[in-house]
Design a protein around this motif. Structure first.
Motif, PDB file in Angstrom:
ATOM      1  N   LEU A 107       0.947  -1.205  -0.123  1.00 59.67           N
ATOM      2  CA  LEU A 107      -0.010  -0.091  -0.060  1.00 59.67           C
ATOM      3  C   LEU A 107       1.000   1.347  -0.071  1.00 59.67           C
ATOM      4  O   LEU A 107       1.819   1.152   0.704  1.00 59.67           O
ATOM      5  N   PHE A 108       0.245   1.991  -0.616  1.00 60.25           N
ATOM      6  CA  PHE A 108       1.168   3.435  -0.780  1.00 60.25           C
ATOM      7  C   PHE A 108       2.566   3.328  -0.970  1.00 60.25           C
ATOM      8  O   PHE A 108       3.368   4.135  -0.272  1.00 60.25           O
ATOM      9  N   GLN A 109       2.852   2.816  -2.222  1.00 60.65           N
ATOM     10  CA  GLN A 109       4.104   2.325  -2.439  1.00 60.65           C
ATOM     11  C   GLN A 109       4.981   3.731  -2.563  1.00 60.65           C
ATOM     12  O   GLN A 109       6.106   3.797  -2.052  1.00 60.65           O
ATOM     13  N   ARG A 110       4.643   4.736  -3.346  1.00 58.82           N
ATOM     14  CA  ARG A 110       5.191   6.197  -3.401  1.00 58.82           C
ATOM     15  C   ARG A 110       4.583   7.032  -2.438  1.00 58.82           C
ATOM     16  O   ARG A 110       4.690   8.224  -2.809  1.00 58.82           O
ATOM     17  N   GLY A 111       4.132   6.859  -1.501  1.00 65.03           N
ATOM     18  CA  GLY A 111       3.235   7.731  -0.634  1.00 65.03           C
ATOM     19  C   GLY A 111       4.231   8.833   0.019  1.00 65.03           C
ATOM     20  O   GLY A 111       3.734   9.907  -0.045  1.00 65.03           O
ATOM     21  N   GLN A 112       5.471   8.244   0.190  1.00 66.29           N
ATOM     22  CA  GLN A 112       6.121   9.467   0.927  1.00 66.29           C
ATOM     23  C   GLN A 112       6.593  10.616  -0.023  1.00 66.29           C
ATOM     24  O   GLN A 112       6.461  11.906   0.076  1.00 66.29           O
ATOM     25  N   SER A 113       6.965  10.144  -1.163  1.00 66.25           N
ATOM     26  CA  SER A 113       7.198  11.174  -2.296  1.00 66.25           C
ATOM     27  C   SER A 113       6.140  11.922  -2.796  1.00 66.25           C
ATOM     28  O   SER A 113       6.014  13.107  -3.052  1.00 66.25           O
ATOM     29  N   GLU A 114       4.953  11.148  -2.889  1.00 68.41           N
ATOM     30  CA  GLU A 114       3.879  11.888  -3.174  1.00 68.41           C
ATOM     31  C   GLU A 114       3.348  13.004  -2.122  1.00 68.41           C
ATOM     32  O   GLU A 114       3.093  14.233  -2.606  1.00 68.41           O
ATOM     33  N   ALA A 116       5.643  14.730  -0.326  1.00 62.75           N
ATOM     34  CA  ALA A 116       6.585  15.598  -0.469  1.00 62.75           C
ATOM     35  C   ALA A 116       6.399  16.676  -1.452  1.00 62.75           C
ATOM     36  O   ALA A 116       6.333  17.807  -1.501  1.00 62.75           O
ATOM     37  N   GLN A 117       5.927  15.903  -2.760  1.00 60.19           N
ATOM     38  CA  GLN A 117       5.463  16.759  -3.960  1.00 60.19           C
ATOM     39  C   GLN A 117       4.204  17.521  -3.570  1.00 60.19           C
ATOM     40  O   GLN A 117       4.183  18.824  -3.877  1.00 60.19           O
ATOM     41  N   LEU A 175      10.630  13.508   1.721  1.00 53.80           N
ATOM     42  CA  LEU A 175      11.705  13.475   0.658  1.00 53.80           C
ATOM     43  C   LEU A 175      12.585  12.310   0.870  1.00 53.80           C
ATOM     44  O   LEU A 175      13.129  11.739   0.064  1.00 53.80           O
ATOM     45  N   ILE A 176      13.118  12.495   2.116  1.00 51.14           N
ATOM     46  CA  ILE A 176      14.342  11.562   2.421  1.00 51.14           C
ATOM     47  C   ILE A 176      13.960  10.090   2.492  1.00 51.14           C
ATOM     48  O   ILE A 176      14.865   9.043   2.054  1.00 51.14           O
ATOM     49  N   GLU A 177      12.489   9.792   2.735  1.00 51.66           N
ATOM     50  CA  GLU A 177      12.491   8.314   2.797  1.00 51.66           C
ATOM     51  C   GLU A 177      11.907   7.904   1.404  1.00 51.66           C
ATOM     52  O   GLU A 177      11.738   6.601   1.302  1.00 51.66           O
ATOM     53  N   ASP A 178      11.710   8.771   0.476  1.00 48.24           N
ATOM     54  CA  ASP A 178      11.415   8.424  -0.928  1.00 48.24           C
ATOM     55  C   ASP A 178      11.671   9.163  -1.806  1.00 48.24           C
ATOM     56  O   ASP A 178      10.622  10.248  -2.094  1.00 48.24           O
ATOM     57  N   THR A 179      13.042   9.628  -2.501  1.00 48.68           N
ATOM     58  CA  THR A 179      13.116  10.505  -3.412  1.00 48.68           C
ATOM     59  C   THR A 179      12.891   9.941  -4.968  1.00 48.68           C
ATOM     60  O   THR A 179      13.582   9.184  -5.436  1.00 48.68           O
ATOM     61  N   SER A 180      11.911  10.655  -5.672  1.00 45.69           N
ATOM     62  CA  SER A 180      11.732  10.549  -7.120  1.00 45.69           C
ATOM     63  C   SER A 180      12.412  11.641  -7.871  1.00 45.69           C
ATOM     64  O   SER A 180      12.628  12.697  -7.067  1.00 45.69           O
ATOM     65  N   GLU A 181      12.808  11.437  -9.143  1.00 43.75           N
ATOM     66  CA  GLU A 181      13.210  12.483  -9.588  1.00 43.75           C
ATOM     67  C   GLU A 181      12.628  13.615 -10.222  1.00 43.75           C
ATOM     68  O   GLU A 181      12.770  14.765  -9.927  1.00 43.75           O
ATOM     69  N   GLY A 182      11.256  13.256 -10.111  1.00 43.66           N
ATOM     70  CA  GLY A 182      10.276  14.533 -10.398  1.00 43.66           C
ATOM     71  C   GLY A 182      10.000  15.346  -9.083  1.00 43.66           C
ATOM     72  O   GLY A 182      10.054  16.560  -9.040  1.00 43.66           O
ATOM     73  N   THR A 183      10.095  14.798  -7.983  1.00 47.53           N
ATOM     74  CA  THR A 183      10.251  15.588  -6.700  1.00 47.53           C
ATOM     75  C   THR A 183      11.306  16.557  -6.628  1.00 47.53           C
ATOM     76  O   THR A 183      11.226  17.356  -5.988  1.00 47.53           O
ATOM     77  N   ASN A 255      19.625  16.964   5.120  1.00 49.54           N
ATOM     78  CA  ASN A 255      20.646  16.397   4.799  1.00 49.54           C
ATOM     79  C   ASN A 255      20.358  15.823   3.529  1.00 49.54           C
ATOM     80  O   ASN A 255      20.375  14.583   3.286  1.00 49.54           O
ATOM     81  N   GLU A 256      19.747  16.417   2.552  1.00 50.84           N
ATOM     82  CA  GLU A 256      19.430  16.095   0.925  1.00 50.84           C
ATOM     83  C   GLU A 256      20.564  16.697   0.064  1.00 50.84           C
ATOM     84  O   GLU A 256      20.597  17.580  -0.288  1.00 50.84           O
ATOM     85  N   LEU A 257      21.586  15.378   0.133  1.00 47.69           N
ATOM     86  CA  LEU A 257      22.855  15.553  -0.362  1.00 47.69           C
ATOM     87  C   LEU A 257      22.488  16.205  -1.993  1.00 47.69           C
ATOM     88  O   LEU A 257      23.134  17.004  -2.449  1.00 47.69           O
ATOM     89  N   SER A 258      21.736  15.478  -2.458  1.00 39.57           N
ATOM     90  CA  SER A 258      21.607  15.554  -4.323  1.00 39.57           C
ATOM     91  C   SER A 258      21.128  17.081  -4.200  1.00 39.57           C
ATOM     92  O   SER A 258      21.476  17.712  -5.310  1.00 39.57           O
ATOM     93  N   ILE A 259      20.294  17.355  -3.340  1.00 40.30           N
ATOM     94  CA  ILE A 259      19.570  18.814  -3.665  1.00 40.30           C
ATOM     95  C   ILE A 259      20.671  19.731  -3.295  1.00 40.30           C
ATOM     96  O   ILE A 259      21.010  21.126  -4.019  1.00 40.30           O
ATOM     97  N   LEU A 260      21.501  19.646  -2.303  1.00 38.31           N
ATOM     98  CA  LEU A 260      22.828  20.542  -1.897  1.00 38.31           C
ATOM     99  C   LEU A 260      23.640  20.871  -3.218  1.00 38.31           C
ATOM    100  O   LEU A 260      23.995  21.776  -3.378  1.00 38.31           O
TER     101      LEU A 260
END
Length: 298
Positions: A107-114, A116-117, A175-183, A255-260
């Motif tokens: 359930l809610f596989q991309r829930g954290q990313s959704e 965050a978006q 976002l930390i728990e599930d980062t998608s490229e779109g987000t 601590n979002e290194l890719s965004i940093l």
């Protein structure tokens, strides 16, 4: 947990999903937000969250669901908590079941990313009253004091966009728990935006507060820090000098290194990094890691 509870939840969720499409979608969204949100959302905050779709540029209040439907369409799995004016799961055993299903990607596989978006989309909404942008811009750019009228204007703004406090303080945790490229792309666009009218402009001090509510002392306390995050030689009234520095702060905070990396790469000439680290030395590790990764790529 007794198997009979699991069986009952399976049956009820199946019944929810067999409802008309709009009802089923909203009910599953209510369950997702109730399970995954970092704190209880009020009914009004939840209505704001459910009204948002990817790509929205403003808050369409016609999309708000009827409050009674939040409970009714979940077929008994959530109840209204009068004490906190929020929606909560009906029992701890339901939380355990849904959480287990989520962890097993049932359930809610991309829930954290959704979520965050939704938070980032909400933060980037445009607001029409010009005085909001002027007040918040002046507060963080050029004024040392906040008048009573400014306080009232800002409070009314946060009441109007009541999910803003939650969004600013929690988008990064989701976002930390599930980062998608779109987000990730949405995050970078928000923090590099020159849009002075987005509703989060000037309210990022909420990240530093223990509460989601506006307090004049929060702004006063951090005014000088945010004002000087950029190189003073680059600071002028014609540019949006606040957003990049807050993006750096927020990415380091979460601590979002890719965004940093992206912010450092695109806005390094606008950021007084030595001053930043002097004032916030606890961010030195994520910034060093991001800088090292940038150097390795170049």
């Amino acid at each position: 947990m007794p198997k009979k509870f699991d069986d009952a939840f399976v049956i009820t969720i199946r019944r929810i999903q067999e409802q008309p499409k709009a009802r089923a979608r909203q009910a599953m969204e209510v369950l997702k937000w109730t399970l995954l949100s970092k704190r209880k959302l009020t009914v009004v905050e939840l209505c704001h969250a459910l009204a948002i779709s990817p790509g929205d540029t403003h808050l369409d209040r016609d999309n708000f669901p009827a409050e009674i439907s939040l409970v009714q369409w979940c077929l008994g799995l959530v109840i209204f908590d009068k004490e906190t004016s929020s929606i909560r799961l009906v029992h701890k055993s339901l939380f355990e079941y849904l959480n287990r299903q989520h962890e097993e990607n049932q359930l809610f596989q991309r829930g954290q990313s959704e979520i965050a978006q939704v938070c980032l989309t909400y933060m980037d909404f445009e607001d029409s009253p010009v005085e909001i942008a002027l007040v918040t811009y002046d507060i963080f750019g050029f004024l040392a004091d906040i008048t009573e009228k400014d306080t009232q204007t800002i409070t009314e703004h946060l009441d109007k966009f009541c999910l803003l406090g939650y969004a600013i303080r929690n988008w990064g945790f989701h976002l930390i728990e599930d980062t998608s490229e779109g987000t990730k792309d949405l995050t970078i666009r928000l923090f590099l935006s020159s849009n002075n009218m987005n509703i989060s402009r000037g309210f990022h001090h909420l990240l530093l507060s223990d509460k989601d509510k506006f307090r004049p002392s929060d702004i006063q306390k951090e005014l000088r820090f945010f004002k000087h995050c950029e190189n003073p030689r680059k600071l002028n009234k014609s540019q949006d000098s606040f957003t990049p520095s807050f993006g750096l702060y927020a990415a380091a905070y979460f601590n979002e290194l890719s965004i940093l990396e992206s912010l450092l790469e695109k806005d390094s000439d606008k950021i007084d990094l030595k001053w930043f680290l002097k004032k916030r030395p606890h961010f030195i590790l994520p910034l060093k890691r991001a800088t090292k990764r940038l150097q390795e790529r170049s």
